[in-house]
Each structure stands twice: as structure tokens, then as C-alpha cells.
Design a protein around this motif. Structure first.
Motif, mmCIF file in Angstrom:
data_model
loop_
_atom_site.group_PDB
_atom_site.id
_atom_site.type_symbol
_atom_site.label_atom_id
_atom_site.label_comp_id
_atom_site.label_asym_id
_atom_site.label_seq_id
_atom_site.Cartn_x
_atom_site.Cartn_y
_atom_site.Cartn_z
ATOM 1 N N ASN B 145 0.816 -1.212 0.000
ATOM 2 C CA ASN B 145 0.000 0.000 0.000
ATOM 3 C C ASN B 145 0.852 1.265 0.000
ATOM 4 O O ASN B 145 0.550 2.229 -0.701
ATOM 5 C CB ASN B 145 -0.949 -0.005 1.205
ATOM 6 C CG ASN B 145 -2.299 -0.625 0.877
ATOM 7 O OD1 ASN B 145 -2.918 -0.275 -0.120
ATOM 8 N ND2 ASN B 145 -2.757 -1.538 1.721
ATOM 9 N N LYS B 146 1.925 1.258 0.788
ATOM 10 C CA LYS B 146 2.806 2.435 0.825
ATOM 11 C C LYS B 146 3.463 2.666 -0.534
ATOM 12 O O LYS B 146 3.597 3.797 -0.988
ATOM 13 C CB LYS B 146 3.922 2.230 1.864
ATOM 14 C CG LYS B 146 3.511 2.455 3.294
ATOM 15 C CD LYS B 146 4.790 2.462 4.153
ATOM 16 C CE LYS B 146 4.540 2.124 5.589
ATOM 17 N NZ LYS B 146 5.805 1.971 6.345
ATOM 18 N N ALA B 149 0.819 4.023 -3.048
ATOM 19 C CA ALA B 149 0.456 5.421 -2.794
ATOM 20 C C ALA B 149 1.558 6.375 -3.262
ATOM 21 O O ALA B 149 1.280 7.458 -3.768
ATOM 22 C CB ALA B 149 0.172 5.627 -1.307
ATOM 23 N N THR B 155 -4.772 2.376 -3.373
ATOM 24 C CA THR B 155 -4.528 1.546 -2.193
ATOM 25 C C THR B 155 -5.754 0.651 -1.967
ATOM 26 O O THR B 155 -6.740 0.747 -2.693
ATOM 27 C CB THR B 155 -4.252 2.422 -0.960
ATOM 28 O OG1 THR B 155 -5.348 3.313 -0.786
ATOM 29 C CG2 THR B 155 -2.972 3.230 -1.159
ATOM 30 N N SER B 158 -5.911 -4.253 3.294
ATOM 31 C CA SER B 158 -4.924 -5.332 3.365
ATOM 32 C C SER B 158 -5.564 -6.685 3.659
ATOM 33 O O SER B 158 -5.229 -7.695 3.039
ATOM 34 C CB SER B 158 -3.895 -5.025 4.458
ATOM 35 O OG SER B 158 -3.078 -3.958 4.076
#
Lengths: 415, 415
Positions: B145-146, B149, B155, B158
Motif C-alpha cells: 500500500n505504501k 500510494a 490503495t 490489506s
């Protein structure tokens, strides 16, 4: 109907034997002291791009031409594409012009995982006498080769690719309008096509060229933009790859660009280091016109090619034109590092005359102001002005050579 | 038979109206003061990944299983793949498990030009009791996700993706051998699929997961490697993206790696700055064991997460295991900057006890020596040793949790 272009992949048993992983790339092959050079024959022995082998398959479904006013940058493409495959056993395969079509790639293909990709941006222009012309294609090919080599993709003979692009552009010439400001944007691209996840030099690659008819960047005349200096992200650094035209340099730029836009600015200005060196604007090179504090002499200044600056073809052309046309009028044309504090001081003292970005799409793009540390640095335009004098002149000088009004060695006539 | 997976692309008229080019991205849209945020609805309102909507199409042509001894990292894949499309109007579409197949993408797709791509590396293991287990998938999803982004990709939740990966892995479980050291390598990947050349946030994306059965990294036991410290190229920089798992970080590493190999070393060691900080080895995190000069106390040291170091899941696991098992024996576990001169001095004084890389593929990879400025820094192994004690212990401790010998919260049982 879209068809699918499926790159052939030569067997790569030797290469696959290299057991390397994304987080853990020690190679067993290497561990047994087999140097890389012994598994890859030197490129010199491989086949280079051979334009005489070009095979052309024309489309059965020619696309209708769009209205010139409806052209959007890079959104519509011509009927065909030029493709050339490479593999490490053979070198470059037979060049092909085929109908524009999708690429069919294994999801493990290295371009999707490790950014084995580089590209060029160039344009074809239609002259008043109906010639189709490229602008300094040798410079684009030189940079394309440098970019490819930096990420272990294959290199090629520049002249051969120019010859092929020339043939491709001639085939697509109906897509190039005659009006000033219109052109055919060309996107030579090279991607790694090896379909294994080991991190290593791609054993196969695909070079392709697609073309998109484009209108003038400023259909109703220049619009000066406002920039935000980015202080939290860095585009490029010494020892990095910021001087190459790699895909890797672009995706990381979007968030800072979007941030600047969310605060009402049109683009971000990239700074570097504690000194806050001015480097690039968005994805363009950046120029300023300053009056020298001591002499009052006008100076055209841009950042030097120190490895952090893209070697822009337009940048080089701006510098050449300035040396040719402005230096005789007493200007100094200077490639040197300069800082944001220096610009801010010059602006305060009324010595910041003009600022503009440079790139293939816009040629030059005038800048009104830079937001930096909470203050606005005014770049010399009056409220009712959208462009400085030098910016305007540069565009005219450049277009005269691009469209062949002025016969010049920069202009390459497609045959 | 390979088929072609063709991502659907939602209409993007508003986005396409943004006229931006590779070298010249001032946006007319922005120039008319329409901030980016007004054309992209906030992601919160979009559909997240919904595992309950999963559609499964199983293959009609199951692949034969390879002999365990013939498995090569990332070269052979299982029968199926998991795919989830995204677009900026809808959000995440219905998840699909389909036969493994090619992606069919327009040559203008942004992943080929601007490196809109990020990925994860993780593994599924078969326990002695025949359970299929993931190892710390939450950490991989957090990083995924990081990474997404940072390059303006979407995103996702999770837990939902872990649930889907879990189902996918169960479906492919016949590909996971039971022997210690074997596993199913999983490669979650996200690519931008917008098919226009304007440089901007992708309006569509594809998340996919492919799986490759892999054997032990060291089939015949550890082999210590020799490194060459790279002083002419820099992997990452403060304010850059070196801490994210982006494709952009990988292609530029190949030439320095190949250079090191051409001089007989198995990998390169990345340094940073005039101080020559030790950062990473190849594409792994790096650890050293030093004896403290004053106290003689053993210290496990690795570089801190300052933005230039990939946030390795194995790195985190090594640190946790060390704090749990070595700290009580009097070790200090330290994340701090350390330099090549410091390592060289420690080696001279007999205080450099051990060095190893860490990553998903190898878990830990012992290092024999580092070539630096013409000298060889010996990393503490005797000639007849291929691994230090700590390196060996780490592998055992880690595998006990990966294979579920030791029940632990890091291990996630697929259901």
C-alpha cells in the motif's frame, strides 16, 4: 479489431539458471565463479538493426482522421506501429511495421516488475512544401542508447533506427496536419521482455515506436504557469539515473506534481540539496533570464548536465539558439548551478527578467511565479503578460527550424 | 494455450483532457485553476477490494508438476493467477482467479513508459501437518500500500487481499512441495494501465498475483559470497523512493551488479555519501555483527529506515528475533548508520564477526568479504566456513516460524 503482438522469446536456459530473487539476488552462477561476460556474447557480434529487412503489413482498417481541434496529447494513435525485437542470442530481429495493436506479455515479464523501460519523445512536422521532417533525431537516438545502456537493455545503430522511423512516419503522414503548431508526436520505447522474476539483465527486449497526432500546446497563445518549489521530495541525485530518460524517473514525480496542483499551482519545481539548487520544472528543463548584478548584462542560465539533469534536446537547442542569436547582442549564455535564494534575491532586486521550462511538447513554457517557503517569487511578467520576450522568440526560432521555414542541419527530411 | 487478459478501461475523458507530455507537463486543465482533487473523487467513496465477489475460472489444462530439483526461481508459474482491476470511477472491480495468461496491453499503457509499477515478494509454505501458511502477510500488504500510494496507484484493504491470496494459494497448493526449504513464491504486482502518454496519475490499474514454486536458495548448504563496494553509483537518496518496493528501484541496479560480477564478485554493496555509509547489498538489506571496541559486547547492526533503506520484512524479522533471542544473551541490537571505514577498522581489529544479507528469497545470505578501495575487508569467516553462527541460527529460527514448527503470530494459516 485489436490484435495482439506476442514477442518471441528465445530460449534462455543459461540465463534462467541464474537464481536471483527480488530480495536476495546472490547468484549461484556467480558463486561458482562464472562471470557474467561468459554467458552473454559481446553485443558487437550480435545483429544490429537492419532497415533493409523491414517488413510492412498495412492495416485493413484505416482509422478516420480526428478533427485537428479534438487532438489530445498522446491519447490517439496512428494506424501502425514499428516494432523490433531483440534477444541476447541473435541481437536485433527483423524490423516490422504492423497495424497498431496490443502487446501480449506474460505477467512475469520484467518490464512489469523491475522497470526495464526507457523512451524518447520527438516529433515529425509537415513543412509548407509538404515535406515531412524530424527535428534533431540524432540527439534523441544518442540519448535513447544511453538510457538503454544504463539499465542493461540493448543498444543499436542510431542511423538505422532514424531510417526506419523515417519510413514509418512517411507511411503515417496523412495524420500530420499542415497548420503551424501541429505535429506527429513520436514515442520510441524500449522494454525488457524476459519473462522470469530473477533480477538480472533482460535476455530479450522489444523496441517499438508509436505515433500520436498532436495540436499546439498553447492553442490560444502562451499561458504562464505558477510553480511550487518542492522541498520534501528529490527527483534525482548524483550517481543516480536522473539524466536518463527512464520510466523510473517519472512515476515518482506524480505525487509532488499532484500536491502542487492541489494547492492551486500548475507544476512543481524540483530543488536539490541544502543549497536549494534549481534543477527542473515538472518534467521539463528550466531556464531563467537574469540581469547581472554588477554589469547589468543579460544572462540566460540553466542547470549544468551534472548527472541530475535530463539532457533535453530542446534544452540543447535553446542553448544553441541563444549562443547564436543572443550572445552577439551581449548576452551571456551560462550552464551553471543556481539556487532558489539567488532567484528570490534577483526577483527582489528586479533582476529576474524571465523564466521558462523547455521540452518537446511545449517547446518553451513561460513561468509567472514560484511559491517558495511561503513567499511568491515573481518571475518578471506583468499581470497582463503571458510570456516574456525571450520565451516568445525561442518558440519562433525553434519552429522555423522544426517546420523547415529555415533550412538547417537540425531538420531531417523523411524520405 | 495462452490466452490474453485484456484490462477493461473505463472512459477517462476528463483525465484525458489533461494535456501533459513527457517533456512538458504543464496542464491546461490546471492552468484554468481546476485542482486535481475535483476530478478524482476521494478514494474513500470508491469500492474497496471485496473478497466475497471472487470469481474463479479454473484451468482446463493443469500443468505437470516439475521435479523439485529442477525448480528455478521465478521461471515457472502455477496454473492460475489472481487479478483485480481498478479504475478511478468505480474503485476496485470484482476479484478474479483465472488460468495463468498473458496480459494484453495497449503499447501506450503508462506502465511501459513511466514505471507505474510496484510489487511484493512473499512465500507460502507447507507445514509438517500439511497446512499452507503465509509469513507475515500483513507486513507485505502494508508495504504494498505504501509503495502504491507513493506513485499515485490505488490503495486497498490489506485484510481483503490477504484473504484472496489465501484462497489463491490454497487452489495452487499442489505446487508447494513439503520438503524444508521449498515454498511457493508469491508476486503481488500492481501496474498502471491507463493507455495515454500524458504524465499524470493513472486512471486505471491492475493488481495481480502470480505464484512460482521455488526450491531452497542454498540447495547444498550456505555459500558465502564476496561483495564489491560500489562507489560510482548510488541506489537511493533522502527524499527519493528507495524505501518503497517500486520497479523504478530495480532496473538501475543491474549495471553495478554486472560490473561487480565481471570482476569476480557475486554482488555489489551499496554505499551512500562521502561518509560511505553502508546501506544495502544487491537487493537485500545488510547486517553485521561487531564486537564493541570498549565492552567486547556483541552488536547486531543494520542501517536505519531513514528513507533510503527498503523496509524489508525479513529485516524486521531478523531484528525481532535478535531482540528476542540474542539480547537476553547480552547482545545489543542496533539500527544505526555505519560506514565502510568503520567496518574496515573493525575487521582489522578482529571485531567484525559476521555479515549477512537478508531477504525473502534467501532469508539470510552469508558474506565472506567486501572489496573496497582496492583492499579486501574480511567479514569474519574462516576459509573453510560458509556461514557464521548467527546467520545459521537466524535461518533456523525463521524457518521454524515460516513452516509452522513453532506456532507464532507471524505465521498465517491459509483457509
Amino acid at each position: 479489431m485489436m490484435r495482439n503482438f506476442l514477442p518471441r522469446c528465445a530460449p534462455r536456459a543459461a540465463f534462467n539458471a541464474q537464481r536471483s530473487a527480488a530480495r536476495g539476488v546472490f547468484s549461484l552462477q556467480a558463486a561458482t565463479s562464472r562471470p557474467y561476460s561468459s554467458i552473454t556474447p559481446p553485443e558487437a557480434k550480435l545483429q544490429d538493426i537492419d532497415p533493409s529487412k523491414l517488413v510492412i503489413e498495412t492495416t485493413k482498417n484505416p482509422k478516420p482522421l480526428k478533427d485537428a481541434k479534438d487532438l489530445v496529447f498522446g491519447a490517439n494513435f496512428t494506424d501502425h506501429m514499428l516494432t523490433i525485437e531483440w534477444d541476447k542470442q541473435t541481437g536485433w530481429h527483423q524490423p516490422q511495421i504492423t497495424p497498431y495493436q496490443n502487446l501480449s506479455l506474460d505477467p512475469a515479464t520484467c518490464v512489469f516488475h523491475y522497470a526495464f523501460e526507457c523512451f524518447e519523445g520527438m516529433k515529425a512536422y509537415r513543412s509548407a512544401s509538404n515535406q515531412i521532417r524530424l527535428f534533431r533525431p540524432d540527439k534523441n537516438m544518442e540519448r535513447f542508447n544511453k538510457s538503454a545502456a544504463r539499465i542493461a537493455l540493448p543498444t543499436f545503430d542510431s542511423k538505422s533506427l532514424i531510417e526506419l522511423i523515417s519510413k514509418f512516419v512517411k507511411l503515417e503522414s496523412r495524420f500530420i496536419p499542415q497548420q503551424r503548431g501541429y505535429s506527429l508526436y513520436l514515442r520510441p520505447t524500449m522494454i525488457g521482455t524476459q519473462k522470469t522474476l530473477g533480477v538480472g539483465p533482460p535476455g530479450s527486449a522489444l523496441l517499438y515506436v508509436i505515433a500520436s497526432p498532436v495540436g499546439p500546446y498553447y492553442p490560444t497563445g502562451f499561458k504562464a504557469v505558477s510553480l511550487e518549489a518542492t522541498d520534501y521530495a528529490v527527483r534525482a541525485w548524483p550517481g543516480g539515473v536522473g539524466d536518463k530518460k527512464l520510466g523510473a524517473n517519472y512515476a515518482p514525480c506524480i505525487v509532488p506534481q499532484r500536491e502542487a496542483m492541489s494547492r492551486g499551482f500548475q507544476q512543481n519545481l524540483w530543488l536539490f540539496g541544502e543549497e536549494e539548487y534549481v534543477t527542473e520544472v515538472g518534467t521539463m528543463n528550466f531556464f531563467v533570464v537574469l540581469k547581472n548584478k554588477e554589469t547589468g548584462q543579460k544572462e540566460l542560465i540553466t542547470a549544468p548536465l551534472d548527472g541530475t539533469i535530463l539532457e533535453g534536446v530542446t534544452r540543447d537547442s535553446v542553448l544553441s539558439l541563444a549562443r547564436e542569436k543572443l550572445a552577439p547582442e551581449g548576452w551571456k549564455i551560462i550552464e551553471r548551478k543556481y539556487t532558489m535564494p539567488e532567484l528570490a534575491q534577483a526577483a527582489e532586486e528586479g533582476r529576474l527578467v524571465e523564466a521558462f521550462g523547455s521540452g518537446t511538447a511545449a517547446i518553451v513554457s513561460p513561468v509567472r511565479s514560484i511559491s517558495w517557503k511561503g513567499k511568491t517569487v515573481n518571475c518578471g511578467l506583468k499581470d497582463n503578460e503571458e510570456s516574456g520576450e525571450t520565451t516568445m522568440k525561442m518558440k519562433q526560432w525553434m519552429e522555423a527550424r522544426q517546420y523547415g521555414d529555415e533550412e538547417h542541419e537540425w531538420s531531417y527530411v523523411c524520405e
